[in-house]
Design a protein around this motif. Structure first.
Motif, PDB file in Angstrom:
ATOM      1  N   ARG A 189       0.832  -1.208   0.000  1.00  0.00           N
ATOM      2  CA  ARG A 189       0.000   0.000   0.000  1.00  0.00           C
ATOM      3  C   ARG A 189       0.866   1.257   0.000  1.00  0.00           C
ATOM      4  NH1 ARG A 189      -2.428   0.185   4.806  1.00  0.00           N
ATOM      5  NH2 ARG A 189      -4.016   1.689   4.183  1.00  0.00           N
ATOM      6  N   SER A 190       1.959   1.228   0.749  1.00  0.00           N
ATOM      7  CA  SER A 190       2.848   2.393   0.772  1.00  0.00           C
ATOM      8  C   SER A 190       3.521   2.599  -0.585  1.00  0.00           C
ATOM      9  CB  SER A 190       3.902   2.242   1.871  1.00  0.00           C
ATOM     10  OG  SER A 190       4.895   1.285   1.527  1.00  0.00           O
ATOM     11  N   ALA A 193       0.954   4.214  -2.851  1.00  0.00           N
ATOM     12  CA  ALA A 193       0.807   5.629  -2.492  1.00  0.00           C
ATOM     13  C   ALA A 193       2.002   6.438  -2.982  1.00  0.00           C
ATOM     14  CB  ALA A 193       0.653   5.768  -0.975  1.00  0.00           C
ATOM     15  N   GLU A 197       2.060   9.482  -6.307  1.00  0.00           N
ATOM     16  CA  GLU A 197       2.530  10.868  -6.238  1.00  0.00           C
ATOM     17  C   GLU A 197       3.191  11.306  -7.535  1.00  0.00           C
ATOM     18  OE1 GLU A 197       2.980  13.430  -3.419  1.00  0.00           O
ATOM     19  OE2 GLU A 197       1.049  12.387  -3.235  1.00  0.00           O
ATOM     20  N   ARG A 253      -7.754   2.705  -5.304  1.00  0.00           N
ATOM     21  CA  ARG A 253      -7.687   3.786  -4.325  1.00  0.00           C
ATOM     22  C   ARG A 253      -8.205   3.311  -2.962  1.00  0.00           C
ATOM     23  NH1 ARG A 253      -9.131   6.692  -9.004  1.00  0.00           N
ATOM     24  NH2 ARG A 253     -11.372   6.637  -8.518  1.00  0.00           N
ATOM     25  N   ASP A 254      -9.242   2.491  -2.977  1.00  0.00           N
ATOM     26  CA  ASP A 254      -9.739   1.931  -1.720  1.00  0.00           C
ATOM     27  C   ASP A 254      -8.685   1.041  -1.071  1.00  0.00           C
ATOM     28  OD1 ASP A 254     -12.149   3.225  -2.034  1.00  0.00           O
ATOM     29  OD2 ASP A 254     -13.226   1.471  -2.805  1.00  0.00           O
ATOM     30  N   GLY A 257      -6.056   3.173   0.602  1.00  0.00           N
ATOM     31  CA  GLY A 257      -6.589   3.714   1.857  1.00  0.00           C
ATOM     32  C   GLY A 257      -5.818   4.926   2.331  1.00  0.00           C
ATOM     33  N   ASP A 258      -5.379   4.898   3.587  1.00  0.00           N
ATOM     34  CA  ASP A 258      -4.695   6.058   4.167  1.00  0.00           C
ATOM     35  C   ASP A 258      -3.174   5.927   4.110  1.00  0.00           C
ATOM     36  OD1 ASP A 258      -4.326   4.060   5.997  1.00  0.00           O
ATOM     37  OD2 ASP A 258      -5.185   5.138   7.707  1.00  0.00           O
ATOM     38  N   ALA A 259      -2.663   5.018   3.295  1.00  0.00           N
ATOM     39  CA  ALA A 259      -1.208   4.870   3.164  1.00  0.00           C
ATOM     40  C   ALA A 259      -0.596   6.147   2.603  1.00  0.00           C
ATOM     41  CB  ALA A 259      -0.876   3.686   2.261  1.00  0.00           C
ATOM     42  N   ARG A 260       0.593   6.461   3.051  1.00  0.00           N
ATOM     43  CA  ARG A 260       1.266   7.698   2.657  1.00  0.00           C
ATOM     44  C   ARG A 260       2.518   7.395   1.835  1.00  0.00           C
ATOM     45  NH1 ARG A 260      -1.731  11.640   2.659  1.00  0.00           N
ATOM     46  NH2 ARG A 260       0.053  13.047   2.893  1.00  0.00           N
TER      47      ARG A 260
END
Length: 281
Positions: A189-190, A193, A197, A253-254, A257-260
């Motif tokens: 996930r990271s 993400a 970018e 995108r789901d 999630g909130d991975a940065r």
């Protein structure tokens, strides 16, 4: 039947073995510390034995019209499975392969030589260091399949690295990576993400059982600044002996999630595979 003799050599990566496949006359399995790393059939370079390699092959097949030559940069050499595949399916392609392990590269050159005129140049260097010195916009495709032991190195899992990869690609270029992980997919996930970018279009190819968290496995990341034919990819991956799913758009995108995105100073290698995840015998 292949009467060739297995070869063992200690290199920077560990104990490397080349073992003949008794079912295919000039086919070889390359392992590092017992884990399968590459498979090559010298008589049939379009044969991709490993599931993740077939998925990378599917992406390479749909990126441009069949047979069109491409400029491809491979980070991680192994037994040169995918460079041989591109040379066979897209004659005239120019390919650079960056392999940090000189002993491994020498063993492959000795025992599994490339055909004349393959258009494949080998470079002994750290993948990111070589990338930093590469010219802007030199490649149509960048394929990252780099492992330190059984893990993707941390310096190839950061935003700085993603930006370097994007820089060496042309405007319509595509980045591909082999990424291992398991639920809860913190590393995968990271990485998604991080590449989101830099690249507008992302897709992920993996076996449904891996995505559902049932086992550790490989996923193929596809990143581009232009749309990729995910429908064609989905048809090809679904038809494999071990079918895979192509995630993109809202579903991906789901998944992120909130991975940065990962900064260089925070980067970590991919997780250690559980015992037996990729072993043989």
């Amino acid at each position: 039947m292949n009467e060739s003799i297995p070869v063992t050599r200690v290199t920077d990566q560990g104990t490397v073995k080349l073992m003949p496949d008794i079912d295919r006359e000039r086919a070889w399995l390359l392992t590092v510390d017992g884990a399968p790393q590459s498979y090559v059939d010298l008589d049939e370079p379009t044969h991709l034995e490993f599931e993740y390699a077939r998925r990378l092959g599917h992406v390479l097949d749909v990126l441009a019209e069949p047979g069109r030559a491409l400029d491809v940069l491979h980070l991680g050499g192994g037994a040169l499975t995918l460079p041989r595949y591109v040379a066979a399916t897209r004659p005239g392609s120019r390919q650079d392969v960056v392999e940090a392990d000189r002993g491994l590269a020498q063993l492959v050159a000795e025992r599994l030589p490339l055909p004349d005129g393959a258009g494949i140049a080998l470079h002994h260097a750290d993948a990111r260091a070589w990338l930093a010195g590469a010219a802007d916009g030199r490649a149509d495709v960048l394929v990252a399949d780099v492992f330190g032991g059984s893990r993707v190195p941390a310096h190839l899992a950061s935003l700085g690295y993603a930006r370097e990869a994007a820089r060496v690609l042309r405007g319509d270029g595509v980045y591909l990576a082999n990424l291992p992980d398991a639920a809860p997919f913190a590393f995968l996930r990271s990485q998604l993400a991080t590449f989101a970018e830099v690249f507008a279009e992302l897709a992920l190819i993996a076996e449904p059982g891996v995505l559902r968290g049932r086992r550790f496995g490989n996923a193929v990341l596809v990143a581009a600044r232009r749309p990729v034919d995910t429908a064609a990819l989905a048809r090809r991956t679904a038809a494999d002996a071990f079918p895979a799913r192509v995630e993109h758009g809202a579903a991906l995108r789901d998944f992120i999630g909130d991975a940065r995105p990962v900064r260089d100073e925070d980067a970590v290698p991919s997780p250690e595979p559980p015992d037996g995840a990729f072993g043989i015998g």
